[in-house]
Each structure stands twice: as C-alpha cells, then as structure tokens.
Write a protein that holds these residues in place. Structure first.
Motif, PDB file in Angstrom:
ATOM      1  N   LEU A   1       0.849  -1.181   0.000  1.00  0.00           N
ATOM      2  CA  LEU A   1       0.000   0.000   0.000  1.00  0.00           C
ATOM      3  C   LEU A   1       0.887   1.234   0.000  1.00  0.00           C
ATOM      4  CD1 LEU A   1      -2.609  -1.063   2.732  1.00  0.00           C
ATOM      5  CD2 LEU A   1      -2.598  -1.607   0.286  1.00  0.00           C
ATOM      6  N   THR A   2       0.632   2.159  -0.922  1.00  0.00           N
ATOM      7  CA  THR A   2       1.450   3.364  -1.053  1.00  0.00           C
ATOM      8  C   THR A   2       0.538   4.579  -1.105  1.00  0.00           C
ATOM      9  OG1 THR A   2       3.123   2.151  -2.296  1.00  0.00           O
ATOM     10  CG2 THR A   2       3.198   4.547  -2.435  1.00  0.00           C
ATOM     11  N   VAL A   3       0.957   5.640  -0.420  1.00  0.00           N
ATOM     12  CA  VAL A   3       0.248   6.908  -0.486  1.00  0.00           C
ATOM     13  C   VAL A   3       1.236   7.982  -0.915  1.00  0.00           C
ATOM     14  CG1 VAL A   3       0.609   7.423   1.959  1.00  0.00           C
ATOM     15  CG2 VAL A   3      -1.263   8.520   0.730  1.00  0.00           C
ATOM     16  N   ILE A   4       0.829   8.860  -1.848  1.00  0.00           N
ATOM     17  CA  ILE A   4       1.680   9.925  -2.379  1.00  0.00           C
ATOM     18  C   ILE A   4       0.935  11.246  -2.214  1.00  0.00           C
ATOM     19  CG2 ILE A   4       3.033  10.713  -4.343  1.00  0.00           C
ATOM     20  CD1 ILE A   4       2.709   7.955  -5.575  1.00  0.00           C
ATOM     21  N   ASP A   5       1.632  12.259  -1.686  1.00  0.00           N
ATOM     22  CA  ASP A   5       0.970  13.555  -1.556  1.00  0.00           C
ATOM     23  C   ASP A   5       1.252  14.421  -2.782  1.00  0.00           C
ATOM     24  OD1 ASP A   5       3.488  14.598  -1.280  1.00  0.00           O
ATOM     25  OD2 ASP A   5       3.200  15.407   0.731  1.00  0.00           O
ATOM     26  N   ALA A   6       0.753  15.641  -2.753  1.00  0.00           N
ATOM     27  CA  ALA A   6       0.845  16.519  -3.924  1.00  0.00           C
ATOM     28  C   ALA A   6       2.266  16.920  -4.256  1.00  0.00           C
ATOM     29  CB  ALA A   6      -0.003  17.774  -3.688  1.00  0.00           C
ATOM     30  N   THR A   7       3.174  16.835  -3.289  1.00  0.00           N
ATOM     31  CA  THR A   7       4.563  17.208  -3.536  1.00  0.00           C
ATOM     32  C   THR A   7       5.400  16.044  -4.033  1.00  0.00           C
ATOM     33  OG1 THR A   7       5.313  16.712  -1.284  1.00  0.00           O
ATOM     34  CG2 THR A   7       4.378  18.905  -1.682  1.00  0.00           C
ATOM     35  N   GLY A   8       4.805  14.846  -4.033  1.00  0.00           N
ATOM     36  CA  GLY A   8       5.551  13.662  -4.444  1.00  0.00           C
ATOM     37  C   GLY A   8       6.086  12.852  -3.292  1.00  0.00           C
ATOM     38  N   ALA A   9       5.941  13.359  -2.054  1.00  0.00           N
ATOM     39  CA  ALA A   9       6.367  12.579  -0.895  1.00  0.00           C
ATOM     40  C   ALA A   9       5.457  11.365  -0.757  1.00  0.00           C
ATOM     41  CB  ALA A   9       6.321  13.432   0.365  1.00  0.00           C
ATOM     42  N   ALA A  10       6.021  10.271  -0.296  1.00  0.00           N
ATOM     43  CA  ALA A  10       5.251   9.026  -0.271  1.00  0.00           C
ATOM     44  C   ALA A  10       5.610   8.203   0.949  1.00  0.00           C
ATOM     45  CB  ALA A  10       5.511   8.222  -1.543  1.00  0.00           C
ATOM     46  N   ASP A  11       4.715   7.269   1.273  1.00  0.00           N
ATOM     47  CA  ASP A  11       4.958   6.288   2.324  1.00  0.00           C
ATOM     48  C   ASP A  11       4.368   4.967   1.869  1.00  0.00           C
ATOM     49  OD1 ASP A  11       5.850   5.262   4.753  1.00  0.00           O
ATOM     50  OD2 ASP A  11       3.905   5.603   5.721  1.00  0.00           O
ATOM     51  N   THR A  12       5.021   3.887   2.246  1.00  0.00           N
ATOM     52  CA  THR A  12       4.603   2.563   1.790  1.00  0.00           C
ATOM     53  C   THR A  12       4.630   1.588   2.956  1.00  0.00           C
ATOM     54  OG1 THR A  12       5.468   2.922  -0.440  1.00  0.00           O
ATOM     55  CG2 THR A  12       5.117   0.643   0.227  1.00  0.00           C
ATOM     56  N   VAL A  13       3.636   0.710   3.006  1.00  0.00           N
ATOM     57  CA  VAL A  13       3.626  -0.388   3.971  1.00  0.00           C
ATOM     58  C   VAL A  13       3.329  -1.679   3.217  1.00  0.00           C
ATOM     59  CG1 VAL A  13       2.887   1.076   5.895  1.00  0.00           C
ATOM     60  CG2 VAL A  13       1.166  -0.136   4.503  1.00  0.00           C
ATOM     61  N   VAL A  14       3.811  -2.767   3.768  1.00  0.00           N
ATOM     62  CA  VAL A  14       3.547  -4.095   3.212  1.00  0.00           C
ATOM     63  C   VAL A  14       2.783  -4.882   4.253  1.00  0.00           C
ATOM     64  CG1 VAL A  14       4.537  -6.229   2.332  1.00  0.00           C
ATOM     65  CG2 VAL A  14       5.602  -4.045   1.763  1.00  0.00           C
ATOM     66  N   ILE A  15       1.627  -5.418   3.866  1.00  0.00           N
ATOM     67  CA  ILE A  15       0.791  -6.185   4.790  1.00  0.00           C
ATOM     68  C   ILE A  15       0.534  -7.567   4.204  1.00  0.00           C
ATOM     69  CG2 ILE A  15      -0.312  -4.106   5.705  1.00  0.00           C
ATOM     70  CD1 ILE A  15      -2.742  -4.792   3.920  1.00  0.00           C
ATOM     71  N   ARG A  16       0.033  -8.439   5.058  1.00  0.00           N
ATOM     72  CA  ARG A  16      -0.342  -9.787   4.609  1.00  0.00           C
ATOM     73  C   ARG A  16      -1.835  -9.970   4.836  1.00  0.00           C
ATOM     74  NH1 ARG A  16       2.474 -15.582   6.251  1.00  0.00           N
ATOM     75  NH2 ARG A  16       1.214 -16.862   4.831  1.00  0.00           N
ATOM     76  N   VAL A  17      -2.546 -10.217   3.769  1.00  0.00           N
ATOM     77  CA  VAL A  17      -3.998 -10.365   3.827  1.00  0.00           C
ATOM     78  C   VAL A  17      -4.342 -11.844   3.839  1.00  0.00           C
ATOM     79  CG1 VAL A  17      -6.183  -9.821   2.690  1.00  0.00           C
ATOM     80  CG2 VAL A  17      -4.288  -8.197   2.589  1.00  0.00           C
ATOM     81  N   GLN A  18      -5.207 -12.218   4.758  1.00  0.00           N
ATOM     82  CA  GLN A  18      -5.636 -13.621   4.798  1.00  0.00           C
ATOM     83  C   GLN A  18      -7.063 -13.711   5.305  1.00  0.00           C
ATOM     84  OE1 GLN A  18      -2.667 -15.376   7.335  1.00  0.00           O
ATOM     85  NE2 GLN A  18      -3.828 -14.955   9.177  1.00  0.00           N
TER      86      GLN A  18
END
Length: 741
Positions: A724-741
């Motif tokens: 999952l990644t989120v990007i703001d208007a300036t291009g800054a971003a954060d990412t997490v990795v999860i496990r769905v079950q």
C-alpha cells in the motif's frame, strides 16, 4: 570174448583211449568239455560276462577321467576369477547438451578415448548389419560360442595349414578385449570360450554388443566405434555412409596395421575386403559396394570436439565421479555464439575478450555460456571464464532502480523528471556525454541511460534497499572493502558477474521473479522462484527498455535491452531479453586494463543483437501488462505522479511532515471479514501528514484519492502480501507491506 567186451565197454567208469585222462600232459583246466558244448560250439555265458566286465571297467575309467577332467576344468575356470566387468565399463567422462549431443569428452587416465555406446540409438543400422554379417552372423542365436564357426575354422586350419579365421564370436572377442592377451594359442582360445559363456550368462545381447562397440580397438588410443567415428569422420556414428561403415568394421581386425593416420592404403584394402565378403554372402548389392569402394579413406585424425569448455570444466569439477554429465546447454546455440564471440573479439582488437551467456527465461536454464572467444588463446586469458568474473556493471543496474521506484508508486514511466546538475551531499553525478537533457519523461531518462535521474531515484529508493532486493533475488554484489551500499552503485560502483546480471534481467519477462540459473541437469529440480519486484513494476521496466533505440544492426521494438560502460572504459556490457530468452554480453580486457573508446552501446550492443539473430528464432513478444496496470499519458496520471522531484526539493505547505500510513501498520496481518453473502468487508486506510491531494496505490496501481480526513475504504487485495502506497501533492510518499488472509 566179444560179448564180454561189449559189456565191459558199456560199463560205467571204464577208461576210453580218447578220454583226457588217458592223454598224458593235459590238465583239467584245458579240458575241451569245459569250453565246448556237445555240438562243438562256444558256450555264451562265460564270454558275455567277461565282455561286460571289460566294458564296465573301460566305462568306469572313462567316467573317472571325465570327472577328473571336469573337476580340473572347473577348478581352472574358478581360478580365472570373476569377469572384469567394472574395468570394461569404465569410459571417458563425456559432457553432453540438453539433447544428448556431445559437447566435450575427457580422455581416460591412461590417455585412451573410450566413449559409451548405445547400439540402438547412437549407431547407424548399416554398420551393425555389416558388423554382424562379417563377424558373427548367429550372434543373437548362440550362447557365446558358435560351434559351426569353430568347426569351419578348424577345417580351414587343417586344409590350409594356417589359421584362416578364428571362429570367434563377438562375445568371445569381447572376452579377449576385457582380458587382452597377445598370444594366439589353444589355451587362449579355451579361455575366451569360458569367458564368453560367463558373459552370456551375466549380460543380455544388447549389453554385450554395447560393450564390444565401446572396447573395440581402432588404432592408437581410440577405442570404440564412437571415438573412431568422431576422430576419423568428425561426426557421431549415427549416420554413416556404406564406405564409412565398412571401414569401421575392418579396422578392429588389425587396428595398428590399418591405422588411417599411418597406413591408409592398408585400411582401404581391409574396407574393400569387407565389402567383397558382404557381396559374396548376398548382404549387399554389387552396385552399392562399387560406389563405396570409390570413396577415399580419411588420412588424418580430427580433434575431439570441445564445445563449452568452461562449462565442461566446471561440471567435471562438480561431479567428479560421473561418467556422463548432461548440461542444460544447447549445442547448436553454443557453437553459434562461440563463433560470434571469436569473430567479434578479433574485430575489437588484440587481447580483447568477449563473453556471452544465454538463459531460458521460464526455466532459468543456461542455454549457452561463452567464457572467452578462444579457450586456448593465452593472450586473451582464454581459460578464464569471464561470465563468472566479478566486474563493474556500469549502468546495467539502472533498470532495477527504476523498477523499485515504479513499485513504490512515487513515479510512473510517463512521469516527468529533471536531468540537470544536482548534488547529493558531496556526490555530483554527471552524464556520460557531460551534457544535461533538462526535463524528460522517466521513460526517456531510462532509455537514454541518464545518470542524474537514476541517482535521484536511487536516493529516494535507498541504496541499501536496492542492494538487499538484488541479493534477495539470488545475486551476489561485491562492494569495496569496508564500504556500505551508496548512490555510486547506481553507476557501477559495485561488483557483479555477467551470470548474475542475466539472472536478474530474466526477472523482467518473468514479471518480477527470478530463478537460480542451472547448468547441470539433475534428476530433481528443487529451485524455487525468488522475488525481484512487483509484476506491474517488472512489466513497466520491460515496456520501457523495449523502446530503447537499437544499434545499427538491430530492429526497433523487438528486444528490450540495456547497455553499460564501467569507469575508465574497462568493461562494456549489454543485456537484453525477449519473451523467451535473456542474453548478456561483456567485452573488455580480462585483466581489467582500460580500453580507450570501449563503450557498451558500440562494443557490446551489436554483439547482443547478433546473438539473438543466431538463436535462429524470431524474438518472442514480452508478456502482456498485468491486470490493473495504469497505462496512460502524463496528463491523465494522478497529480503526484505527473512530476518527480528529488527529496531535497519537496515543498511543504500546511505541514512539515511527509505522509505516513497510520493504518494498517507495516508488516501487520489483516484478517478479512466476509459478510453473509460472501462479500468482503472494505478495509480502512488512514494517513497522517502530507499535502492534499493524497493518492492511494495498491501494488503499484492507483485506486483514487483519499478524502479530506486522509482516510479511505479499499477492497482488501489478496490473499497474500500487498503493498500500500500513499503519495501527496509534492511527491512525498509512504509505503507499507501487509499480509492479507
């Protein structure tokens, strides 16, 4: 008185002048009455009994002699010991390709060439027909010894006074080959007979024939029909002319006197004798033998094949006790690429070496490995395998930087990126031509191999993360001593082998997974795929690289490829792939000396495209885009993806914090709830910080913006791992990795 005389003569006990008792000198034992009957004939009782006694005595004596002889023969046969089958089965170590074609053979410890033979699959039927017709017509019916052949040989010996034919079967000849003896004597022949019977009891006919075909002498250090056919005709004995087949039948009869490299005339005579004999026995027509006799016999030995010598040496060192090693290589492709490397190395200049490796994308099998242009060229260090040598990769790692940037979702192939002077601390990268392109699409930045955009993206991705991901994909990166991964690795500041590069590049057409390369075919393949990057990111990299302008000998949009040049013009690289195969090329000095003007695009890329042409197949199409891949122009991209800005230029408005995903937490496990109808309950995503609008990406695919509260409900992907990644208007971003079950 006459009457008294008559009476006296008739009285019992009166002696007669003719009785034995009245004849002095006669004994009772010689009395005729004991030997004769009243009519004067011999009595049968006594002589019959005596004859039977004599017969019994003779029979008993003969039986005793036979028993003693049988016992002595048995003791002698036992004293011969077991058959030396282990020694007879020893053959030269042979290296074959994936289809069983001979790549290279190694002489035995004593210098002999003895190659394994399978009569059913590796020998021309015409040769077998002549061999059995000339040497052993009843091979499949006798049990090791042919009484008719021995009788004929004995009759010829008696009538001619010398040995005309030995009467030996192929099994007896095999016995002689297994226990070689120079003398020709009755004892030696008896030994062969005994051993032949033993061989027939322990082996079937096919095994016997195969052993004979592997052991038969053909002059010098050549043993077996395969070694002879390769040495004299330069080919396997699968397809022989009639003249070649007859010659191979004739040579073992007198291998040294008929050696082709010494006595070709004698060899010709022997061949013609075989052909004449086959005509006499009705095996061959006269017309065919006449044409066969007109063929010249070879007068020189050809060298044994040495294809893929570096691979063969490595396989021999790995599997020391194996007599047959099957590699994944393709002999035809290997031969073509060895010829290409040799020609191009000569054209490049003195002492320059060329290495090529070809890999099957799906299986990870190495199809060809050319470690040097000439294995025996000392000036080019020919015995050094440059596909396994650690060298600086130049720009060939850039596609993996872009791939991780695509995966993280802060850039898209159509995003705009600046190529202008910039400094990262004390490091200020420059382009190869010392110029800058300004603002360009990311696609063009990779195709033109611009340095500043690549380093800017690596600064965002993280050099340690890139290094870790490449190692996770099964490759070994060699960093300078006591140095950690840094931005310089994006331009070649790290060591890697051509083999590892090919493995990594094969991950793009595999849509994000790599497979450990394999060269030795084993019974079980326990290799597991390893993760390189997300499917969408891998496809995007391949889609960009296939548009790279090809060299003059290439066709546009057929092969995805990348070039590289190491610092100081020491190494020129080019690695490319289509939907089926990945090929890597390296050019340079084996000792690492610089070569002025040695550039990947001009030195290695043309060889790469020629290598694809020499596969003999039209380049296969790359895989289709994975479902949900965002394919659009820059104007239709989400706002944060339209332009990439380096970390130091991110402008903050309303918040000094970059966006941060608060839920779900990185590394967490999400259990999906299902409603009564089986529908999946949406999963909330919460973000803190960042400049609106905030764009949400799932596994690299944009799914929309977050609301003003920085929240959004999404359909949980999976099952499995999700990014999952989120990007703001300036291009800054954060990412997490999860496990769905």
């Amino acid at each position: 008185m006459s009457g008294g005389g008559t009476r006296d003569s008739g009285m019992k006990g009166t002696a007669s002048p003719h009785t034995p008792s009245s004849c002095p000198g006669l004994t009772r034992a010689s009395t005729p009455a004991a030997e004769k009957s009243v009519d004067g004939r011999d009595k049968p009782g006594h002589d019959a009994r005596g004859g039977r006694r004599r017969t019994l005595r003779i029979a008993a004596f003969a039986a005793a002699v036979l028993v003693l002889f049988a016992g002595a023969f048995t003791v002698w046969a036992i004293s011969l010991g077991p058959l030396p089958l282990a020694g007879a089965r020893k053959v030269s170590t042979t290296i074959v390709d994936r289809n069983g074609k001979l790549l290279r053979a190694y002489a035995m410890a004593d210098g002999r060439w003895r190659l394994p033979v399978d009569a059913k699959t590796s020998v021309d039927p015409t040769y077998l027909k002549l061999l059995l017709g000339y040497e052993d017509r009843r091979f499949y019916s006798h049990r090791g010894v042919d009484p008719l052949a021995l009788s004929r040989a004995a009759l010829q010996l008696v009538t001619s006074g010398h040995i005309v034919s030995g009467g030996s079967t192929i099994t007896m000849q095999l016995a002689r080959l297994m226990e070689p003896r120079r003398e020709r004597s009755l004892y030696a022949k008896l030994r062969q007979i005994v051993r032949a019977v033993e061989i027939e009891r322990q082996l079937d006919k096919d095994e016997i024939l195969n052993l004979y075909l592997a052991l038969a002498p053909f002059g010098g250090n050549l043993e077996g029909v395969r070694a002879a056919s390769i040495a004299y005709f330069g080919k396997e004995p699968k397809r022989l002319t009639l003249a070649e087949a007859a010659l191979l039948v004739a040579l073992p009869q007198s291998p040294e006197r008929r050696r082709l490299d010494r006595y070709p005339d004698a060899a010709r005579e022997g061949r013609d004798r075989v052909l004449d004999r086959m005509v006499e026995e009705g095996v061959l027509p006269v017309e065919d033998t006449a044409r066969a006799k007109s063929e010249a016999v070879p007068k020189y030995r050809k060298p044994m094949p040495i294809l893929a010598p570096h691979s063969a040496d490595q396989a021999l060192a790995t599997m020391k006790d194996a007599s047959l090693i099957r590699l994944t290589l393709d002999a035809t492709l290997q031969k073509n690429l060895e010829s290409l490397a040799r020609d191009r190395a000569i054209a490049q200049g003195p002492n320059i070496s060329v290495a090529i490796i070809a890999v099957d994308n799906e299986s990870g099998d190495i199809l060809a490995r050319v470690g040097s242009p000439d294995y025996f060229d000392e000036r080019r260090a020919g015995q050094v395998d440059m596909t396994r040598a650690v060298r600086s990769p130049g720009s060939t790692l850039k596609p993996f930087i872009y791939g991780l940037a695509f995966e993280d979702g802060f850039v898209h192939p159509e995003s705009l990126i600046d190529d202008r002077p910039i400094r990262f601390g004390s490091y200020a990268p420059e382009n190869f031509d010392m110029t800058f392109q300004g603002t360009v699409p990311v696609r063009k930045a990779l195709q033109l191999s611009l340095n500043v955009p690549a380093i800017a993206l690596l600064d965002r991705v993280g050099a340690s993360r890139l290094s870790s991901r490449l190692k996770q994909a099964g490759t070994s990166l060699v960093l300078p001593k006591d140095e950690a991964p840094g931005l310089a690795m994006g331009l070649g500041g790290v060591g890697i082998t051509l083999q590892d590069l090919a493995q990594l590049y094969a991950g793009f057409p595999r849509l994000g997974t790599t497979k450990p390369l394999r060269e030795i075919m084993l019974a079980r393949d326990e290799r597991e795929p390893m993760r390189l990057m997300d499917q969408v990111a891998a496809w995007q990299v391949g889609n960009v690289l296939i548009g790279t302008p090809p060299p003059e000998n290439g066709v546009h949009n057929r092969i995805a490829f990348k070039t590289g040049t190491s610092y100081g013009y020491r190494d020129a690289w080019s690695v490319g792939f289509d939907g089926r195969i990945t090929i890597g090329v390296w050019v340079g000095h084996p000792d690492g000396a610089p070569v002025p003007g040695l550039i990947g695009r001009s030195a290695a890329a043309p060889i790469l495209f020629d290598a694809f042409a020499r596969t003999g197949r039209i380049p296969a199409a790359l895989p289709r885009a994975p479902k949900g891949t965002l394919v659009s122009g820059n104007a239709k991209l989400p706002l944060p993806l339209r332009r990439f800005r380096p970390m130091g230029e991110l402008v903050r408005t309303g918040s000094d914090q970059a966006p941060r995903i608060q839920f779900p937490i990185n590394g967490s496990r999400i259990d999906v709830d299902r409603a009564a109808g089986g529908e999946v309950t949406p999963m909330p995503v919460k973000v803190a910080g960042g400049v609106l609008p905030l764009t949400m990406l799932v596994n690299g695919i944009a799914i929309g913006d977050l609301d003003s509260r920085r929240q959004r409900l999404i359909d949980p992907p999976g099952p499995g791992f999700a990014r999952l990644t989120v990007i703001d208007a300036t291009g800054a971003a954060d990412t997490v990795v999860i496990r769905v079950q």
